[in-house]
Design an enzyme around this catalytic site. Sequence first.
Site, PDB file in Angstrom:
ATOM      1  N   LYS A 163       0.756  -1.290   0.244  1.00 55.08           N
ATOM      2  CA  LYS A 163       0.168   0.126  -0.387  1.00 55.08           C
ATOM      3  C   LYS A 163       0.961   0.471  -0.617  1.00 55.08           C
ATOM      4  CE  LYS A 163      -4.050  -1.643   1.616  1.00 55.08           C
ATOM      5  NZ  LYS A 163      -5.547  -1.948   2.507  1.00 55.08           N
ATOM      6  N   ARG A 198      -3.606 -10.036   5.243  1.00 57.79           N
ATOM      7  CA  ARG A 198      -3.932 -10.344   3.771  1.00 57.79           C
ATOM      8  C   ARG A 198      -2.533  -9.584   2.652  1.00 57.79           C
ATOM      9  NH1 ARG A 198      -9.864  -8.018   1.124  1.00 57.79           N
ATOM     10  NH2 ARG A 198      -8.933  -9.240  -1.251  1.00 57.79           N
TER      11      ARG A 198
END
Length: 288
Positions: A163, A198
Site C-alpha cells: 500500500k 492479507r
Amino acid sequence: GGESSRPGAEPLSLQAELDRVMPIVEALRECGQPLSIDTYKPEVMRASLEAGADLINDIWGFRRPGAIEAVTKGDAGLCVMHMQRDPETMQEAPSYTDLMSEVEAFLRAQAEALLAAGVAAERISLDPGFGFGKTPDHNLTMLNRLECFERIGLPLLVGLSRKSTLGAVLGGKPPAERVTASVAAALLAAERGAFIVRVHDVQPTVEAIQLWWAMCHERVDPPLGLGEPLLLHPFRRFPPFHPSRPFRRFQARGLQPVGPARRGGCLAHQPRHALHEFCQLVVTSAVG
C-alpha cells in the site's frame, strides 16, 4: 472482488459486479480452500453465499441497507472494515479528532449490530481499514497501536501489503518495489495481534512468520506429541475464532482454533509441519 476499492475508484453496477464475480465463485467453490469475497452489495453477498463462498469482506462494514440481512443466515465468516466516506473521496484530506477511538467505536458498533441481528460472534472479524480514509501517518499510528483493538474481543484482519503508506515510508517506491516493507508490515501486525494478514507475497511472509515463531519459542522444530498444541502467539490470548464453514477444510486436516481457556495462542495442530499449514490459513492472498 469484482469492484476496485482503490482511492478514486468509481463504483461498479450491480450486474457488472455479478457478471465478474459469480463465474469465479462457482469455478473455485470446490478448490479445497476457503473462498473470501470482497463486496458491499447485499445482492452480491447473497448470491456469493448461495454459490458457496466462505467469507464476506465488506469495506463498508455492513452499513449499506440490506447488508446485514443478506449475511445473517448460515455460518460463513464476515469481516467488518472501517472506511471514512467512500473509495471515490476517502483519501481527500481524511481527518479524525481521535483516530483510534473513532475506528474502534465504529468496529464495535457494527459488530454489535451483527450480533443483535443474530450473527454468532465466532463468525465476525474486524479490519481497521488501512488506507481507507487514512493518511500514511494514520496508518502508521494504527499499526503501532493495533493491540488497542483487541479490547473489542474479536479477531483482527490487517491488509497493508504494497500500500501507498509503505511507498511513502520508502521515499516513493512503486508497489512492485514494496515487497520487503510489506513482509515487515505483516510481521509487525502479527506481533501486535493480527489474526489474519492479507498479502500479495505469500511465501516471503510465511518465512518471516516462521522465523518469528521460532524466536518466540526459542526452538526451530519443537517435538510434537499427541495432543500437544503448536502455538503461534506464546504470550497473548485470543478469543476463539472458528466459523465452522470458512475453516472446516483446515479443521478436517487437524487445524483447530485455540480459545482463551487454553495457553495463549491462535491455533493448535498435530502434524509436524503445522506452522506452514497455519500460515496458509492466516496469510491470505490479496491478488485478484
